[in-house]
Structures are given as structure tokens and as C-alpha cells.
Scaffold this active site. Structure first.
Site, PDB file in Angstrom:
ATOM      1  N   CYS A 118       0.860  -1.183   0.000  1.00 55.34           N
ATOM      2  CA  CYS A 118       0.000   0.000   0.000  1.00 55.34           C
ATOM      3  C   CYS A 118       0.903   1.242   0.000  1.00 55.34           C
ATOM      4  O   CYS A 118       1.661   1.470   0.941  1.00 55.34           O
ATOM      5  CB  CYS A 118      -0.896  -0.049   1.244  1.00 55.34           C
ATOM      6  SG  CYS A 118      -1.935   1.409   1.415  1.00 55.34           S
ATOM      7  N   CYS A 125      -1.934  14.970   3.711  1.00 48.93           N
ATOM      8  CA  CYS A 125      -3.033  14.971   2.740  1.00 48.93           C
ATOM      9  C   CYS A 125      -3.830  16.251   2.909  1.00 48.93           C
ATOM     10  O   CYS A 125      -4.167  16.636   4.027  1.00 48.93           O
ATOM     11  CB  CYS A 125      -3.939  13.765   2.955  1.00 48.93           C
ATOM     12  SG  CYS A 125      -5.268  13.672   1.724  1.00 48.93           S
ATOM     13  N   CYS A 132     -10.115  10.240   8.813  1.00 44.09           N
ATOM     14  CA  CYS A 132      -8.797   9.755   8.375  1.00 44.09           C
ATOM     15  C   CYS A 132      -7.655  10.458   9.113  1.00 44.09           C
ATOM     16  O   CYS A 132      -7.572  11.682   9.125  1.00 44.09           O
ATOM     17  CB  CYS A 132      -8.652   9.948   6.869  1.00 44.09           C
ATOM     18  SG  CYS A 132      -7.082   9.337   6.234  1.00 44.09           S
TER      19      CYS A 132
HETATM   20  N1  SAH Z   1      -7.173   9.662  -0.764  1.00 36.95           N
HETATM   21  C1  SAH Z   1      -7.521   8.401  -1.344  1.00 36.95           C
HETATM   22  C2  SAH Z   1      -6.678   7.222  -0.904  1.00 36.95           C
HETATM   23  C3  SAH Z   1      -6.342   7.038   0.549  1.00 36.95           C
HETATM   24  S1  SAH Z   1      -7.282   6.200   1.723  1.00 36.95           S
HETATM   25  C4  SAH Z   1      -8.973   8.129  -1.108  1.00 36.95           C
HETATM   26  O1  SAH Z   1      -9.629   8.917  -0.449  1.00 36.95           O
HETATM   27  O2  SAH Z   1      -9.490   7.151  -1.633  1.00 36.95           O
HETATM   28  C5  SAH Z   1      -7.764   4.611   1.337  1.00 36.95           C
HETATM   29  C6  SAH Z   1      -9.145   4.309   1.910  1.00 36.95           C
HETATM   30  O3  SAH Z   1      -9.182   4.243   3.354  1.00 36.95           O
HETATM   31  C7  SAH Z   1     -10.133   5.373   1.529  1.00 36.95           C
HETATM   32  O4  SAH Z   1     -11.323   4.797   1.090  1.00 36.95           O
HETATM   33  C8  SAH Z   1     -10.311   6.106   2.831  1.00 36.95           C
HETATM   34  O5  SAH Z   1     -11.490   6.830   2.856  1.00 36.95           O
HETATM   35  C9  SAH Z   1     -10.298   4.972   3.825  1.00 36.95           C
HETATM   36  N2  SAH Z   1     -10.144   5.411   5.211  1.00 36.95           N
HETATM   37  C10 SAH Z   1      -9.690   6.605   5.654  1.00 36.95           C
HETATM   38  N3  SAH Z   1      -9.699   6.658   7.000  1.00 36.95           N
HETATM   39  C11 SAH Z   1     -10.181   5.472   7.421  1.00 36.95           C
HETATM   40  C12 SAH Z   1     -10.389   4.903   8.722  1.00 36.95           C
HETATM   41  N4  SAH Z   1     -10.098   5.577   9.832  1.00 36.95           N
HETATM   42  N5  SAH Z   1     -10.874   3.650   8.795  1.00 36.95           N
HETATM   43  C13 SAH Z   1     -11.117   2.947   7.671  1.00 36.95           C
HETATM   44  N6  SAH Z   1     -10.917   3.416   6.431  1.00 36.95           N
HETATM   45  C14 SAH Z   1     -10.463   4.679   6.307  1.00 36.95           C
END
Ligand code: SAH
Length: 356
Positions: A118, A125, A132
Site C-alpha cells: 500500500c 493529505c 482519516c
Molecule cells: N485519498 C484516497 C486514498 C487514501 S485512503 C482516497 O480517499 O481514496 C484509502 C481508503 O481508506 C479510503 O477509502 C479512505 O477513505 C479509507 N479510510 C480513511 N480513513 C479510514 C479509517 N479511519 N478507517 C477505515 N478506512 C479509512
């Protein structure tokens, strides 16, 4: 006149160039500019990416003289592994230190015969989704193609036995489609059989839905898998959870996805993290199913991974399974993504250059 010493230093800074991260064409052009044939560039490209040569001395089919010349003008420089955190489930989180001293995280996730890497695309970000952890640290900059590729090379190289087949997901820190150029350049080397040779079918780029970039990205990388983070079924709620929704609201994101020309049998993944009491009701599940009607979609339901100070809570097991049942009954393929590496803050949404 400048003192000669200063001129030497400046000239040296100007010409020692890092080849790691450059495309085949760029490396060929560098060699041609020095008066060498283009195929020398191709040899170096293969040595560096396909065979993992860390310096020019290892490139034994180049003459000793050429190797010495190359070392004077070029370098092969990757970030270093600053920390390694191994989860009890085998997931490994790496903290890398970049050339400018900034840090970024990469995660290796083993799952039987599946080996997933990953990768992050930005330092921090800018999107600031409430759930997140990556959004809580300052956004610094985009990663260079070489910094993206190095994450894969370093994490794979750290394993005792390099896996034969690997999956790569662009789901680490950052928003890939705010660094489209860097991500596309990295994908070119990542998927090239003469370089890192990862099958495009085993690569997924995840985006929060940067509609402006989606079409161009998918036109340039049509065989790469796409995942879109949806996480809510009304604009009101998505505005709160993902501020980017104010710029690209739900329907625009879904319409953009609908318009993408997909290879046969390919579907777009929609990610939906279940936040207890916020987006996990039966009404949400029904709305999600109707929003995705007619879209070649599958849904990846994600258990929420909390982090220190996180403002949300997990859905109950009951709410999670009800949610998935509604999607399945509506004919959608829906799967629940397990948390991996959450004891070392390596799971989705837990990357913030901190180890807990
Ligand atoms: N910025 C991109 C990629 C990064 S995150 C995006 O938004 O898709 C990868 C995935 O993890 C995304 O779907 C994101 O929303 C999710 N994610 C973020 N925080 C999370 C959390 N605390 N628990 C579970 N999934 C989360």
C-alpha cells in the site's frame, strides 16, 4: 570572477542527477546527451528497476570506464527505512525518510498467497476527511515518481523471500489524483515488464473523487483498477465527512464513474467506511444501492479504524451485516474489508507518520 572553489561545488550540484524514478526515455536521453548510445540507457534502466542494482558498479555488462563515468554524474538514490513496525497479523508498516528529511509511510499486507503493498502519494493529505488520520498532519507536498516507486522497492526488498506476484494499492497517505502526473509516471515504471513488472490488473488507485482528473487518468491508465471513496449517500453528510464533496458532490462523482470506458469485466470499486451512527443506517444502504444502479460497480465496505482522538466510532457487527445484506439483496457485489495492522496504526486511515 567567482572563486574557483565555488564554481566547482555549483557544477557538482548541477550535474549529479538521481536516475531512480526516471522513465526509460529520460534515462536514454541522459545517456545520449553524454555522447553514449541510447541502448546504454536501456541497460541501466533494466539494471536499476528489474534487477535492483543499487549502484553502477553492479552493472557488470558496462565497461569499467563507463561505470566510473556514470558514477561521476549520476546516482541511484532511494529514501531510507527509518522505522519498521510489525503487526501481530504480519502486516508491516514502514516509515521512510525522504531526501529532504520528510517522512512517509508504506504498508505491506500479507494474506496467504496474496502480498499487497500500500503506497502513499503525498506527504500528508490536503483533503481533511474527518475519519482519516492522514488528514490531521500538515500537507507538505506531492511525492516524486521515484519516491512512490521506492516505497514498493524497499518494502518488497525487505521481505526474506520476494513474492512472485504482488498487488499494489495506492491507498496510503495522500490523494493520488492530486498528484496525477507523479502517479502516472510511477505506474509506467511499475507496470513495465523491463522494470518492476507488476500486472496492471493487480494495481488499484483509490481516489476521494477528484472528478476533474478522473477521466484523463483513466484514459492514460485504462487497465489500472480504480476505487472511489464514497462514504456517504447524501451531500449533507458527505460534505461533513469529506470536505472535497463541496467541490465534487456525490452525483458528479458517480456520473463521472459511469462515463468511464472500462475494459470488459472490469468494475469500479466504491469504498464505504462504516461510521457508527453516521452513515450506516438501512436507509443509507438502500440509497447507496440506488445511487449505484446501472454503474459497473462493486462495493468495498470498510470497518472503521479508529486512531488517537478520532471523532467517530465503529458500526456494530449487526449494523455492518445488515448494511451488506441490503446491498447484496439489491444485486451489488459487496465485501467487508477486514482491518489489517491496526495494532501498529497501519490500517486504512491510520497513516500519519506516528506509531501509536
Ligand atoms: N485519498 C484516497 C486514498 C487514501 S485512503 C482516497 O480517499 O481514496 C484509502 C481508503 O481508506 C479510503 O477509502 C479512505 O477513505 C479509507 N479510510 C480513511 N480513513 C479510514 C479509517 N479511519 N478507517 C477505515 N478506512 C479509512
Amino acid at each position: 570572477m567567482k572563486p574557483p572553489g565555488a564554481a566547482v561545488i555549483r557544477a557538482k550540484n548541477d550535474i549529479v542527477k538521481n536516475l531512480f524514478g526516471l522513465s526509460r526515455e529520460r534515462i536514454e536521453a541522459e545517456l545520449v546527451a553524454l555522447g553514449h548510445p541510447a541502448f546504454r540507457g536501456r541497460q541501466i534502466y533494466r539494471w536499476m528497476y528489474a534487477r535492483g542494482a543499487a549502484d553502477f558498479e553492479a552493472m557488470t555488462d558496462l565497461s569499467r570506464g563507463l561505470r566510473a563515468d556514470l558514477s561521476r554524474v549520476f546516482t541511484i538514490a532511494l529514501p531510507s527505512i527509518a522505522e519498521r513496525h510489525v503487526s501481530r497479523d504480519g502486516t508491516i508498516k514502514y516509515l521512510l525518510e525522504l531526501a529532504d528529511g520528510r517522512n512517509v509511510e508504506t504498508v505491506y499486507i500479507p494474506d496467504g498467497e496474496r502480498h499487497t503493498f500500500c503506497l502513499s502519494t503525498q506527504v500528508g493529505c490536503p483533503l481533511k476527511c474527518t475519519f482519516c488520520f492522514s488528514g490531521t498532519i500538515r500537507f507538505e507536498r506531492n511525492l516524486e515518481p521515484g519516491e512512490i516507486l521506492a516505497q514498493f522497492v524497499l518494502a518488497r526488498g525487505d521481505l526474506p523471500v520476494p513474492p512472485a506476484r504482488t498487488n499494489v494499492v495506492f491507498m496510503g497517505m495522500g490523494e493520488p489524483l492530486l498528484n496525477t502526473e507523479g502517479v502516472l509516471a510511477a505506474l509506467e515504471v511499475l507496470t513495465d515488464d523491463d522494470a518492476l513488472a507488476v500486472s496492471p490488473r493487480r494495481i488499484t488507485v483509490s481516489t476521494a473523487g477528484v472528478v476533474d482528473q478522473l477521466e484523463a487518468f483513466s484514459a492514460k491508465a485504462p487497465t489500472i483498477g480504480l476505487a472511489i471513496s464514497l462514504h456517504a449517500t447524501t451531500n449533507e453528510r458527505r460534505d461533513q465527512l469529506m470536505p472535497i464533496n463541496r467541490k465534487y458532490p456525490i452525483r458528479e462523482v458517480i456520473e463521472a464513474a459511469r462515463r468511464l470506458p472500462l475494459p470488459r469485466r472490469r468494475r469500479i470499486t466504491f469504498e464505504y467506511v462504516l461510521l457508527g451512527g453516521d452513515n450506516d443506517t438501512l436507509e443509507d444502504a438502500h440509497r447507496l444501492a440506488s445511487l449505484l444502479e446501472g454503474v459497473k460497480a462493486k462495493v468495498n465496505v470498510i470497518a472503521y479504524n479508529p486512531w488517537p482522538g478520532a471523532p467517530h466510532k465503529r458500526s456494530t457487527p449487526e449494523a455492518s451485516s445488515n448494511f451488506i445484506e441490503v446491498l447484496a439483496a439489491a444485486g451489488l457485489t459487496a465485501s467487508l474489508r477486514r482491518s489489517r495492522g491496526d495494532d501498529v496504526l497501519a490500517a486504512c486511515g491510520q497513516l500519519a507518520n506516528k506509531s501509536g
